[in-house]
Design an enzyme around this catalytic site. Structure first.
Site, PDB file in Angstrom:
ATOM      1  N   HIS A 188       8.026  -8.185  -0.608  1.00  0.00           N
ATOM      2  CA  HIS A 188       8.057  -9.197  -1.664  1.00  0.00           C
ATOM      3  C   HIS A 188       9.055 -10.310  -1.382  1.00  0.00           C
ATOM      4  O   HIS A 188       8.944 -11.394  -1.932  1.00  0.00           O
ATOM      5  CB  HIS A 188       8.277  -8.540  -3.023  1.00  0.00           C
ATOM      6  N   ARG A 295       3.640 -13.022 -11.135  1.00  0.00           N
ATOM      7  CA  ARG A 295       4.264 -11.693 -10.975  1.00  0.00           C
ATOM      8  C   ARG A 295       5.381 -11.558 -12.005  1.00  0.00           C
ATOM      9  O   ARG A 295       6.532 -11.874 -11.736  1.00  0.00           O
ATOM     10  CB  ARG A 295       4.830 -11.551  -9.558  1.00  0.00           C
ATOM     11  N   ARG A 331       0.289 -11.014 -14.710  1.00  0.00           N
ATOM     12  CA  ARG A 331       0.201  -9.579 -14.430  1.00  0.00           C
ATOM     13  C   ARG A 331       1.330  -8.880 -15.168  1.00  0.00           C
ATOM     14  O   ARG A 331       2.475  -9.336 -15.134  1.00  0.00           O
ATOM     15  CB  ARG A 331       0.348  -9.360 -12.924  1.00  0.00           C
ATOM     16  N   GLU A 430      -6.408  -2.670  -6.130  1.00  0.00           N
ATOM     17  CA  GLU A 430      -5.462  -2.557  -5.013  1.00  0.00           C
ATOM     18  C   GLU A 430      -5.267  -1.111  -4.584  1.00  0.00           C
ATOM     19  O   GLU A 430      -4.401  -0.815  -3.764  1.00  0.00           O
ATOM     20  CB  GLU A 430      -4.122  -3.239  -5.335  1.00  0.00           C
ATOM     21  N   ASN A 453      -2.577  -6.799  -0.387  1.00  0.00           N
ATOM     22  CA  ASN A 453      -1.347  -6.268   0.246  1.00  0.00           C
ATOM     23  C   ASN A 453      -1.283  -4.752   0.053  1.00  0.00           C
ATOM     24  O   ASN A 453      -1.063  -3.991   0.986  1.00  0.00           O
ATOM     25  CB  ASN A 453      -0.096  -6.897  -0.368  1.00  0.00           C
ATOM     26  N   ASP A 454      -1.484  -4.339  -1.195  1.00  0.00           N
ATOM     27  CA  ASP A 454      -1.449  -2.900  -1.470  1.00  0.00           C
ATOM     28  C   ASP A 454      -2.754  -2.228  -1.054  1.00  0.00           C
ATOM     29  O   ASP A 454      -2.738  -1.091  -0.579  1.00  0.00           O
ATOM     30  CB  ASP A 454      -1.176  -2.647  -2.958  1.00  0.00           C
ATOM     31  N   ARG A 464       3.538  -1.065   3.794  1.00  0.00           N
ATOM     32  CA  ARG A 464       3.595  -2.526   3.959  1.00  0.00           C
ATOM     33  C   ARG A 464       5.012  -3.017   4.236  1.00  0.00           C
ATOM     34  O   ARG A 464       5.217  -4.146   4.692  1.00  0.00           O
ATOM     35  CB  ARG A 464       3.014  -3.235   2.721  1.00  0.00           C
ATOM     36  N   CYS A 501      -5.818 -12.019  -4.937  1.00  0.00           N
ATOM     37  CA  CYS A 501      -4.485 -12.602  -5.143  1.00  0.00           C
ATOM     38  C   CYS A 501      -3.484 -12.055  -4.126  1.00  0.00           C
ATOM     39  O   CYS A 501      -2.309 -12.418  -4.150  1.00  0.00           O
ATOM     40  CB  CYS A 501      -3.998 -12.384  -6.577  1.00  0.00           C
TER      41      CYS A 501
END
Ligand code: PEP
Ligand code: MG
Length: 551
Positions: A188, A295, A331, A430, A453-454, A464, A501
């Protein structure tokens, strides 16, 4: 010439001084002192400095957000000199003959506990203010610079590694680039750098040495190099890169105001990912057509205690108002894994990426969830807010989230507070499990947004955060792309839309695959909007193929 090679995780070429980030110590030691008057003089100095800082913050807030927002900092400034609080510090100093840092932390703990124990919810929330004021006083006593950077000019911030909570609390106006020894492109911190449009390089290892502190460096976030003392040849190459960068920016400006559509008329919404209302300027400057991922956990990471309903409401409303009727997908809290927040007091876990995180925390701690949902629904009266739940794996989770929304809407109705009852509800796809049951999930929500990403992490069993995994963490893997297609087919069969996203959304090499799959929305960092629009407008959706879905 010294050349350091790492991994470029946020594009851009810059030049500036290297500044090594010193991590502030969070534990306050008690030491005995003989000269108590000197400690009291240090306190007076720290109080004066704190008040001056708070006055600047209040003034800045007044200019940007009006009188109401400035009041918070003015109250903090008053608290720095509060009679009871200062008396408590003085008593500890006199009785214990100790260092002033210890006396301040004792007073801070006592007053915060006293407020937290009060009946009234408003007074309880003041505990966070006490902690904030105490932290400020302590930082000034210990010489820890505000925003973590003690420099008048912007710098290239160097560090061993940076946690998202550290990055978010830094003064961005002082950062030209990030250069870290560790880290990964999917962390992140890297995502934050891209969102803020700041070049970043991670994985520089031992080649990035503390002794380089203060030296002039050149950073290229595209090829992952940091250069000290470039020779004439390299310096010329860098000049060319600077010029190309500026020329490209100019060229992309022509994309502003243009529609996000392919040559054969397939419309794809190009939205932006943001972490806080501070990023809204960049969204507007880059002509983002909506927010595809706010986020919200970064509001929690930037604070020292749970952000109140009011604080959250202000942030969400700011996004809704700034986007002026365009969709803003917020989110709900996605804390956990690399996004750790001390005041949540979560247990240390062996596998935090698979632990108590995201929607799991919200469903286990309904009060936290309710506060956030109330703030979100209140903000829905000011624009086109949509609510999105992360890390969904089961149908029951979505049903419980929707029940929590219903209950919050009923509360607001009773209280006569306006909100939009038709606020869209979506989920993140995800986890592999959400892909497998996407047909059932699609019947419960208004949209899907794929967190690649996840999804890559869980589909390929690849952490990750781990830079060493290199090519094993491969978001282009056919399994990930097939998962995308399965989710898209399920969404479209149920008549809902699907976006991406995760960071993959900005991957121009995959745009034809996304078009062939039928992705309806791509949400990317603000600086990636115009390059994506340019590529989209050159594409022909009907000729795109699913070739990459085969191994
Ligand atoms: C993702 O997982 O792709 C995503 C967008 O969420 P985050 O990166 O915040 O986990
Ligand atoms: Mg995610």
């Amino acid at each position: 010439m010294i050349l350091m090679q790492g991994k470029g995780v946020s594009k851009g070429v810059v030049k500036g001084k290297l500044y090594f980030y010193e991590r502030p110590s969070t534990t306050i030691e008690r030491t005995e002192v003989t000269d108590i008057e000197a400690e009291k003089a240090r306190l007076a100095e720290a109080q004066e400095k704190s008040i001056a800082q708070l006055e600047v913050l209040a003034e800045k807030c007044r200019e940007e957000a009006g009188d109401e927002s400035a009041i918070l900092f003015e109250t903090h400034a008053m608290f720095v000199e509060d009679e009871d609080y200062v008396e408590c510090i003085m008593d500890t100093l006199d009785e214990e003959q100790c260092n002033v840092e210890y006396a301040v932390s004792v007073a801070g703990d006592q007053f915060a506990a006293m407020f937290a124990a009060m009946e009234d919810a408003y007074m309880q929330a003041r505990a966070a203010d006490i902690k904030d004021v105490t932290r400020r006083l302590l930082n000034n006593l210990m010489g820890i610079p505000e925003g973590g950077i003690d420099s008048d000019e912007p710098v290239i911030l160097a560090a061993d590694d940076l946690a998202p909570s550290e990055t978010i609390q830094m003064d961005k106006s002082k950062i030209l680039a990030f250069a870290t020894q560790g880290g990964s492109g999917n962390s992140h911190t890297a995502i934050l750098a891209r969102t803020m449009g700041i070049p970043a390089i991670c994985g520089l290892g031992d080649s990035l040495k503390k002794e380089y502190n203060g030296r002039l460096a050149y950073v290229d976030g595209t090829d992952g190099t940091v250069i000290l003392d470039p020779d004439e040849l390299i310096l010329n190459a860098l000049r060319t890169k600077f010029e190309e960068q500026e020329a490209r920016k100019e060229l992309l400006k022509s994309m502003k105001g243009k529609e996000d559509v392919t040559l054969d008329g397939k419309k794809v919404n190009v939205y932006c990912n943001i972490g806080s209302p501070d990023d809204l300027d960049a969204v507007i400057a880059n002509d983002g057509q909506g927010i595809g991922l706010f986020r919200s956990e970064f509001l929690y990471l930037a604070a020292n205690d749970y952000p109140s309903e009011e604080e959250q409401f202000k942030a969400y409303k700011a996004a809704a108002v700034a986007m002026n009727g365009k969709r803003v997908i917020i989110r709900t809290l996605d804390i956990g894994a690399d996004k750790q927040v001390d005041y949540f007091n979560l247990h240390k876990e062996e596998n935090p990426a698979m632990g108590l995180r995201a929607v799991r925390i919200c469903l286990n701690r309904p009060e936290i969830f309710r506060t956030q949902l109330r703030a979100l629904y209140r903000a829905s009266a000011f624009g086109k807010i949509a609510i999105m739940f992360p890390m969904i794996t089961s149908v029951w989770e979505v049903k419980e989230c929707k029940r929590a929304c219903q209950s919050v809407m009923q509360e607001l109705t009773k209280e006569g507070i306006p909100y939009n009852p038709d606020t869209e509800i979506g989920i993140m796809i995800e986890t592999p499990s959400s892909v497998f049951i996407a047909d059932e999930l699609a019947k419960l929500v208004d949209f899907f947004s794929v967190g690649t990403n996840d999804l890559t992490q869980y589909t390929l069993a690849c952490d990750r955060q781990c830079n060493d995994l290199g090519k094993f963490y491969d978001p282009h893997h056919p399994a990930v792309l097939r998962a995308l297609k399965m989710a898209a087919d399920a969404a479209h069969a149920a008549g809902i839309w699907i976006g991406i996203c995760g960071e993959l959304g900005a991957d121009l090499d995959l745009l034809p695959t996304f078009l062939a799959i039928g992705i309806d929305e791509l949400s990317v960092s603000p600086s990636a909007v115009l390059p994506l629009r340019a590529e989209l407008r050159k594409s022909i959706a009907q000729t795109c193929t699913l070739d990459l879905l085969k191994s």
